[in-house]
Write an enzyme that holds these catalytic residues in place. Structure first.
Site, PDB file in Angstrom:
ATOM      1  N   ALA A   6     109.220  19.420  88.664  1.00  9.67           N
ATOM      2  CA  ALA A   6     108.877  18.524  87.552  1.00  9.67           C
ATOM      3  C   ALA A   6     109.728  18.761  86.309  1.00  9.67           C
ATOM      4  O   ALA A   6     109.794  17.893  85.447  1.00  9.67           O
ATOM      5  CB  ALA A   6     107.398  18.705  87.203  1.00  9.67           C
ATOM      6  N   LEU A  10     115.639  14.768  88.213  1.00  9.85           N
ATOM      7  CA  LEU A  10     115.135  13.589  88.927  1.00  9.85           C
ATOM      8  C   LEU A  10     113.792  13.137  88.357  1.00  9.85           C
ATOM      9  O   LEU A  10     113.548  11.944  88.159  1.00  9.85           O
ATOM     10  CB  LEU A  10     115.001  13.921  90.420  1.00  9.85           C
ATOM     11  CG  LEU A  10     114.606  12.762  91.314  1.00  9.85           C
ATOM     12  CD1 LEU A  10     115.696  11.694  91.341  1.00  9.85           C
ATOM     13  CD2 LEU A  10     114.343  13.238  92.746  1.00  9.85           C
ATOM     14  N   HIS A 176     117.107   5.719  97.722  1.00  6.27           N
ATOM     15  CA  HIS A 176     116.767   4.680  96.740  1.00  6.27           C
ATOM     16  C   HIS A 176     117.567   3.394  96.954  1.00  6.27           C
ATOM     17  O   HIS A 176     117.154   2.332  96.516  1.00  6.27           O
ATOM     18  CB  HIS A 176     116.904   5.204  95.303  1.00  6.27           C
ATOM     19  CG  HIS A 176     118.313   5.318  94.817  1.00  6.27           C
ATOM     20  ND1 HIS A 176     119.132   6.358  95.164  1.00  6.27           N
ATOM     21  CD2 HIS A 176     119.065   4.501  94.017  1.00  6.27           C
ATOM     22  CE1 HIS A 176     120.313   6.185  94.590  1.00  6.27           C
ATOM     23  NE2 HIS A 176     120.310   5.074  93.896  1.00  6.27           N
ATOM     24  N   GLU A 214     131.846   3.927  91.494  1.00  5.59           N
ATOM     25  CA  GLU A 214     131.152   4.259  90.241  1.00  5.59           C
ATOM     26  C   GLU A 214     132.173   4.523  89.156  1.00  5.59           C
ATOM     27  O   GLU A 214     133.258   5.038  89.426  1.00  5.59           O
ATOM     28  CB  GLU A 214     130.313   5.521  90.428  1.00  5.59           C
ATOM     29  CG  GLU A 214     129.210   5.364  91.454  1.00  5.59           C
ATOM     30  CD  GLU A 214     128.381   6.633  91.534  1.00  5.59           C
ATOM     31  OE1 GLU A 214     127.592   6.864  90.608  1.00  5.59           O
ATOM     32  OE2 GLU A 214     128.551   7.392  92.497  1.00  5.59           O
ATOM     33  N   HIS A 238     123.351   6.476 101.897  1.00  7.90           N
ATOM     34  CA  HIS A 238     123.434   5.095 101.395  1.00  7.90           C
ATOM     35  C   HIS A 238     124.412   4.225 102.197  1.00  7.90           C
ATOM     36  O   HIS A 238     124.078   3.108 102.599  1.00  7.90           O
ATOM     37  CB  HIS A 238     123.895   5.074  99.939  1.00  7.90           C
ATOM     38  CG  HIS A 238     123.106   5.969  99.025  1.00  7.90           C
ATOM     39  ND1 HIS A 238     121.751   6.147  99.144  1.00  7.90           N
ATOM     40  CD2 HIS A 238     123.487   6.723  97.963  1.00  7.90           C
ATOM     41  CE1 HIS A 238     121.340   6.970  98.183  1.00  7.90           C
ATOM     42  NE2 HIS A 238     122.367   7.342  97.468  1.00  7.90           N
ATOM     43  N   LYS A 339     131.844   0.010  88.284  1.00  9.62           N
ATOM     44  CA  LYS A 339     130.716   0.270  89.177  1.00  9.62           C
ATOM     45  C   LYS A 339     130.451  -1.018  89.942  1.00  9.62           C
ATOM     46  O   LYS A 339     130.078  -2.043  89.362  1.00  9.62           O
ATOM     47  CB  LYS A 339     129.467   0.677  88.392  1.00  9.62           C
ATOM     48  CG  LYS A 339     128.289   0.931  89.324  1.00  9.62           C
ATOM     49  CD  LYS A 339     127.206   1.750  88.684  1.00  9.62           C
ATOM     50  CE  LYS A 339     125.983   1.882  89.574  1.00  9.62           C
ATOM     51  NZ  LYS A 339     126.192   2.706  90.755  1.00  9.62           N
TER      52      LYS A 339
HETATM   53  C1  BG6 Z   1     122.887   9.125  94.356  1.00  7.78           C
HETATM   54  C2  BG6 Z   1     124.052  10.066  94.380  1.00  7.78           C
HETATM   55  O1  BG6 Z   1     122.184   9.189  95.550  1.00  7.78           O
HETATM   56  O2  BG6 Z   1     123.348   7.804  94.146  1.00  7.78           O
HETATM   57  C3  BG6 Z   1     124.847   9.961  93.085  1.00  7.78           C
HETATM   58  O3  BG6 Z   1     123.586  11.392  94.534  1.00  7.78           O
HETATM   59  C4  BG6 Z   1     125.231   8.534  92.813  1.00  7.78           C
HETATM   60  O4  BG6 Z   1     125.995  10.787  93.118  1.00  7.78           O
HETATM   61  C5  BG6 Z   1     124.025   7.627  92.923  1.00  7.78           C
HETATM   62  O5  BG6 Z   1     125.777   8.471  91.513  1.00  7.78           O
HETATM   63  C6  BG6 Z   1     124.433   6.158  92.816  1.00  7.78           C
HETATM   64  O6  BG6 Z   1     123.267   5.378  92.766  1.00  7.78           O
HETATM   65  P1  BG6 Z   1     123.269   3.960  92.094  1.00  7.78           P
HETATM   66  O7  BG6 Z   1     121.909   3.414  92.324  1.00  7.78           O
HETATM   67  O8  BG6 Z   1     123.597   4.162  90.635  1.00  7.78           O
HETATM   68  O9  BG6 Z   1     124.350   3.171  92.767  1.00  7.78           O
END
Ligand code: BG6
Length: 484
Positions: A6, A10, A176, A214, A238, A339
């Site tokens: 916590a 993150l 995510h 990014e 991802h 990005k």
């Molecule tokens: C995370 C990575 O899972 O995703 C990071 O650990 C990366 O290094 C990030 O910057 C990118 O996520 P998003 O949602 O900003 O594209």
């Protein structure tokens, strides 16, 4: 909900702000508490103070519900490997359950470095906290974040230790990317429209490019990133998820395991890499220094001789009837020009161009853009006649944009992921078999990159703010055009 880790980044940047947004929009139950757990020596008041800062920095607090929300937060200091601390945790959970009325359902969120989830899972099980007891009406679930291990062996260990404490339907492995609105929309787009599926194959598709570039560098995460690099950080999870959504067969029904079965089949069909194929189909880079920008090796916490890649392009094939011969190019990197997160499907050229003699050039291929960032939009490019007396072709786009046509509340990725955990919906989470298949697929690539004498010469330096190393064109000649 109990958030382990916590006091970490993150919880501060993503989890607590997402929980506030869910609270603010009426998505949390009336009776709930959020217990922060970590080694930091805080009390409830200090934890609430830190989280107030997180919420005010990351959320819109105009509704004035922030202090109400904070009153649901509590804190417990704990050493992750100390059984006594888990006994105290069990007592505290009982007490908070009675005090707040939230005693049935328990969600453990393990926002921890990769070495700790196995330790915490084991200790939770030993303290009798991983399974509902005889007098317990509700459910217990556990959320674990990527990276799911560091390689195949450690991911198997993670899966096995977690499986000793929790059953697979209690485990929510968050990626995510899967919870992003436009990523979810890929499934609707592909399987709720009759016109795209017949051309979604090797007969009509020339290549697929999946990009997650990014602008930012490694920032304050060097400690984690140095031992991880772009392949583990972005590709194992991802990028391969985006690939599976593009390549999978239509699932038979809208059910978590039917969808995950189809993704798993894609992971199984990835053409394994030989050493030679790695040499031909992988390009790695590391950002150097720019005018006012530190190079990766100058970032604090990074070794001056670091060989950690911050950029990769990987050319992948899916060995099945649908995709035989169609290359999938996966590209991701930090400190790049923009990005951009998008998938581009390039359709084949027209079989014969009657315009070639007049125009002296090939016709641009039709492309379908599935944009995730910055636009949340789908667009299809096609050729039209440019207006005017002289023959010329013009590429135009047909666009659907979430921003232009919003309807209903669009949840952020962490809001959606947390809400789905609470509702027990596993569609957007990794299943254990998929995690292991993706590690097995990447392992030869990682081995070839990390354990060979020519490691330094394989790593190409690129200028921050560029589209990666120039050498990328040896793999994908028209790069960076698909990203633009
Ligand atoms: C995370 C990575 O899972 O995703 C990071 O650990 C990366 O290094 C990030 O910057 C990118 O996520 P998003 O949602 O900003 O594209």
């Amino acid at each position: 909900m109990v958030i382990f880790g916590a006091s970490g980044d993150l919880a501060w940047r993503k989890l607590v702000p997402a929980l506030f947004n869910l609270y603010d929009s009426g998505h949390l139950p009336d009776q709930f508490f959020i217990l922060g757990v970590s080694r930091t020596n805080w009390d409830d008041r200090e934890f609430r103070g830190q989280m107030q800062d997180a919420v005010t920095r990351h959320c819109d607090t105009q509704s004035g519900k922030c202090s109400d929300f904070l009153s649901h937060l509590y804190y417990h200091r704990l050493e992750y490997d100390q059984p006594e601390d888990y006994k105290a945790l069990a007592t505290l959970l009982k007490h908070l359950g009675q005090k707040t009325g939230a005693k049935d359902n328990l969600l453990f969120n393990l926002a921890l470095p990769p070495s700790l989830p196995p330790v915490v899972s084991r200790k939770l099980a030993q303290a009798g906290l991983s399974q509902p007891g005889p007098n317990h009406q509700g459910w217990i679930r556990v959320v674990v974040e990527k990276p799911f291990g560091h390689d195949l062996e450690s991911s198997r260990y993670l899966n096995q230790t977690m499986a000793q404490a929790f059953s697979e339907d209690q485990i929510f492995r968050v990626d995510h990317y899967l919870a992003k609105e436009t990523v979810q929309n890929i499934i609707m787009f592909r399987f709720a429209n009759a016109i795209f599926e017949p051309i979604w194959n090797r007969n009509f598709v020339d290549k697929v490019v999946i990009i997650a570039s990014e602008k930012l560098g490694v920032g304050h995460r060097a400690g984690y990133y140095e031992g991880t690099g772009v392949l583990r950080d972005m590709f194992q999870n991802h990028m391969l998820q985006l690939l599976s959504l593009t390549a999978m067969e239509p699932p038979s029904m809208w059910a978590a395991d039917r969808v995950r079965d189809e993704k798993t089949k894609v992971f199984r069909s990835l053409r394994p890499f030989t050493s030679q194929a790695v040499d031909q189909h992988l390009l790695l880079g590391q950002y150097g220094a720019g005018k006012e920008i530190k190079g990766y090796r100058q970032e604090s916490g990074v070794a001056q001789t670091s060989l950690t890649p911050t950029f990769a392009m990987l050319k992948v094939y899916v060995d099945n009837w649908r995709w035989q011969g169609v290359p999938f190019y996966l590209v991701s990197g930090k400190r790049m020009a923009q990005k951009v997160t998008r998938m581009v499907i390039f359709f084949r050229q027209v079989p014969h161009s009657m315009f070639r003699q007049v125009l002296g050039q090939d016709i641009t291929q039709n492309r379908l853009f599935l944009n995730i960032h910055p636009e949340e939009a789908i667009s299809l490019s096609f050729q039209t006649k440019g207006p005017g007396p002289v023959l010329c072709l013009r590429t135009v786009r047909m666009v659907f944009d979430y921003a232009v046509d919003p309807s209903g509340l669009s949840l952020g990725a962490y809001e959606k992921a947390l809400l789905d955990c609470m509702q027990g919906e596993q569609m957007l989470f990794w299943r254990q078999d998929g995690v292991e298949l993706c590690w097995s697929f990447l392992e030869p690539v990682l081995n070839r990159c990390e354990s060979c004498g020519d490691r330094a010469s394989r790593l190409h330096t690129y200028t921050p703010g560029s589209w990666g190393p120039e050498e990328v064109k040896t793999i994908l000649p028209d790069w960076p055009e698909p990203a633009l």
